[in-house]
Design a protein around this motif. Structure first.
Motif, PDB file in Angstrom:
ATOM      1  N   LYS A 162       0.830  -1.210   0.000  1.00 34.30           N
ATOM      2  CA  LYS A 162       0.000   0.000   0.000  1.00 34.30           C
ATOM      3  C   LYS A 162       0.863   1.258   0.000  1.00 34.30           C
ATOM      4  O   LYS A 162       0.548   2.240  -0.686  1.00 34.30           O
ATOM      5  CB  LYS A 162      -0.922  -0.001   1.221  1.00 34.30           C
ATOM      6  N   GLU A 163       1.956   1.220   0.754  1.00 29.99           N
ATOM      7  CA  GLU A 163       2.860   2.376   0.784  1.00 29.99           C
ATOM      8  C   GLU A 163       3.435   2.650  -0.602  1.00 29.99           C
ATOM      9  O   GLU A 163       3.498   3.801  -1.052  1.00 29.99           O
ATOM     10  CB  GLU A 163       4.000   2.121   1.778  1.00 29.99           C
ATOM     11  N   ASP A 166       0.821   4.162  -2.877  1.00 30.59           N
ATOM     12  CA  ASP A 166       0.640   5.596  -2.606  1.00 30.59           C
ATOM     13  C   ASP A 166       1.779   6.416  -3.201  1.00 30.59           C
ATOM     14  O   ASP A 166       1.556   7.498  -3.769  1.00 30.59           O
ATOM     15  CB  ASP A 166       0.560   5.847  -1.102  1.00 30.59           C
ATOM     16  N   ARG A 167       2.987   5.905  -3.115  1.00 35.73           N
ATOM     17  CA  ARG A 167       4.147   6.618  -3.649  1.00 35.73           C
ATOM     18  C   ARG A 167       4.095   6.723  -5.170  1.00 35.73           C
ATOM     19  O   ARG A 167       4.736   7.593  -5.763  1.00 35.73           O
ATOM     20  CB  ARG A 167       5.443   5.924  -3.205  1.00 35.73           C
ATOM     21  N   LEU A 169       1.974   7.914  -6.973  1.00 40.12           N
ATOM     22  CA  LEU A 169       1.423   9.188  -7.430  1.00 40.12           C
ATOM     23  C   LEU A 169       2.540  10.115  -7.925  1.00 40.12           C
ATOM     24  O   LEU A 169       2.382  10.807  -8.941  1.00 40.12           O
ATOM     25  CB  LEU A 169       0.651   9.857  -6.284  1.00 40.12           C
ATOM     26  N   ASN A 221      -1.339   4.791  -9.450  1.00 44.40           N
ATOM     27  CA  ASN A 221      -2.072   6.046  -9.633  1.00 44.40           C
ATOM     28  C   ASN A 221      -2.080   6.531 -11.078  1.00 44.40           C
ATOM     29  O   ASN A 221      -2.880   7.400 -11.426  1.00 44.40           O
ATOM     30  CB  ASN A 221      -1.487   7.132  -8.728  1.00 44.40           C
ATOM     31  N   GLU A 230     -10.119   6.036  -8.358  1.00 42.95           N
ATOM     32  CA  GLU A 230     -10.313   5.055  -7.287  1.00 42.95           C
ATOM     33  C   GLU A 230     -11.270   3.944  -7.740  1.00 42.95           C
ATOM     34  O   GLU A 230     -11.092   2.776  -7.383  1.00 42.95           O
ATOM     35  CB  GLU A 230     -10.854   5.748  -6.035  1.00 42.95           C
ATOM     36  N   ARG A 239     -10.667  -0.265  -0.193  1.00 44.64           N
ATOM     37  CA  ARG A 239      -9.290  -0.560  -0.581  1.00 44.64           C
ATOM     38  C   ARG A 239      -8.755  -1.835   0.066  1.00 44.64           C
ATOM     39  O   ARG A 239      -8.156  -2.684  -0.609  1.00 44.64           O
ATOM     40  CB  ARG A 239      -8.394   0.616  -0.213  1.00 44.64           C
TER      41      ARG A 239
END
Length: 357
Positions: A162-163, A166-167, A169, A221, A230, A239
């Motif tokens: 998940k980290e 997110d990165r 993006l 992303n 999303e 999620r």
């Protein structure tokens, strides 16, 4: 074409191979020039990089192209395949299932890092009896650097995944640091079971056989220059629920080795080579055979199924029937045509079979 204009009385002969109009499908990635070279039609790279073959599956798209976007339309009579299957059940299916989806696809860019659900996950969350186990046959590559990706490089937990998601993006390719790259070679065959993280790299033309859904969890992303919503990422699921599909136990060389299939010779004589690419021992979801004909011919002995010609040219013949076929052509063989038609010539054709029955 309007639904109310369809007449089953104009249906094609369901006792013979059924051919279709071109069926390019919108995706959020760019590609398709490889399909132009394969089929001889199309306009190069764009957002219609997939040809859905004898499809009864509706595409899940962020752009609206009609209630049955993705469903094939017959060449004769202009009927949606799902309507024809329903109206002519006995001739088309003979009491058997036609539960696979076949595609030609071509990537100009790397596709999003993704995963597909299992049957159990789909039943619980989408009300569908099918997940999306799939198989790839590499037909062509644009250059020697073309890659495919299978499984995590190392053991990982979902929080770390998940980290990285997110990165992505700001660091658009960071997820590729977590997955194992493999050089794409023409003729390679891979089986991607539901739950396995994977991606198709830039420059690959592939024949894909899969379970009959369009369920994809894609956690990046971006897809090229397209921002992934999303809804597109998680198909409307929370999620944590969506990401529980990832099988974090599939990593390293073992994950790649489990995907790579070795073609097995079934018959070789009289200008005919028949190979099993995917068997029901590999997965109950579908099967795939390759027929290499050097002036030979074979009886098409099982139906319903799909045939796709990926090299050369020849003909499909039967009692009073002859249809020339060439590289890129495909057709559906109805149950009523089982054992009554042959394919011949100098060509390579792939037989795509539904689930084990």
């Amino acid at each position: 074409m309007k639904d109310d204009a369809m007449k089953i009385s104009g249906a094609p002969d369901c006792g013979a191979p059924v051919f279709f109009k071109p069926n390019r499908v919108f995706r959020n990635y760019v590609g398709g020039d490889g399909l132009r070279r394969l089929t001889g039609s199309g306009e190069g790279d764009n957002n219609f990089p997939e040809e859905w073959i004898a499809s009864k599956v509706k595409a899940i798209n962020p752009v609206y192209f009609g209630e049955r976007d993705g469903v094939s339309v017959t060449e004769e009579g202009e009927l949606y395949l799902d309507d024809l299957l329903e109206a002519e059940k006995d001739k088309m299916l003979g009491g058997r299932k036609y539960d696979c989806l076949v595609k030609y696809l071509d990537s100009a860019i790397r596709l999003p890092v993704q995963v597909h659900p299992t049957k159990e996950f789909s039943a619980k969350n989408f009300g569908s009896p099918y997940g999306k186990t799939e198989a790839w046959l590499v037909l062509a590559t644009r250059d020697e650097n073309a890659k495919l990706y299978f499984g995590f490089k190392d053991r990982i937990d979902l929080d770390t995944l998940k980290e990285y998601a997110d990165r992505s993006l700001d660091e658009r390719d960071i997820l590729t640091e977590l997955i194992t790259p493999v050089k794409a070679e023409v003729g390679d065959v891979y089986l991607i079971n539901a739950g396995l993280i994977h991606a198709i790299g830039a420059g690959c033309t592939i024949l894909e056989v899969q379970e009959p859904t369009d369920f994809t969890i894609q956690i990046e992303n971006w897809c090229g220059e397209s921002r992934v919503t999303e809804q597109e990422k998680y198909l409307g699921l929370p999620r944590d629920v969506a990401m529980s599909v990832f099988d974090v136990e599939k990593f390293g060389k073992k994950a790649v080795d489990e995907c790579k299939m070795q073609p097995r010779t079934l018959f070789c004589d009289n200008g005919v080579l028949i190979e099993s690419l995917i068997s029901y021992d590999d997965t109950p979801c579908f099967a795939e055979k390759r027929y290499t004909l050097s002036g030979g011919k074979v009886i098409m002995s099982y139906a319903p199924c799909v045939w796709a010609v990926v090299e050369g040219n020849g003909a499909v013949t039967g009692d009073g029937y002859r249809r020339e076929v060439k590289k890129g052509d495909y057709f559906f063989l109805p149950y009523a045509a089982e054992g009554k038609f042959e394919i011949e010539g100098n060509l390579v054709a792939i037989e795509c079979l539904p689930s084990k029955q």
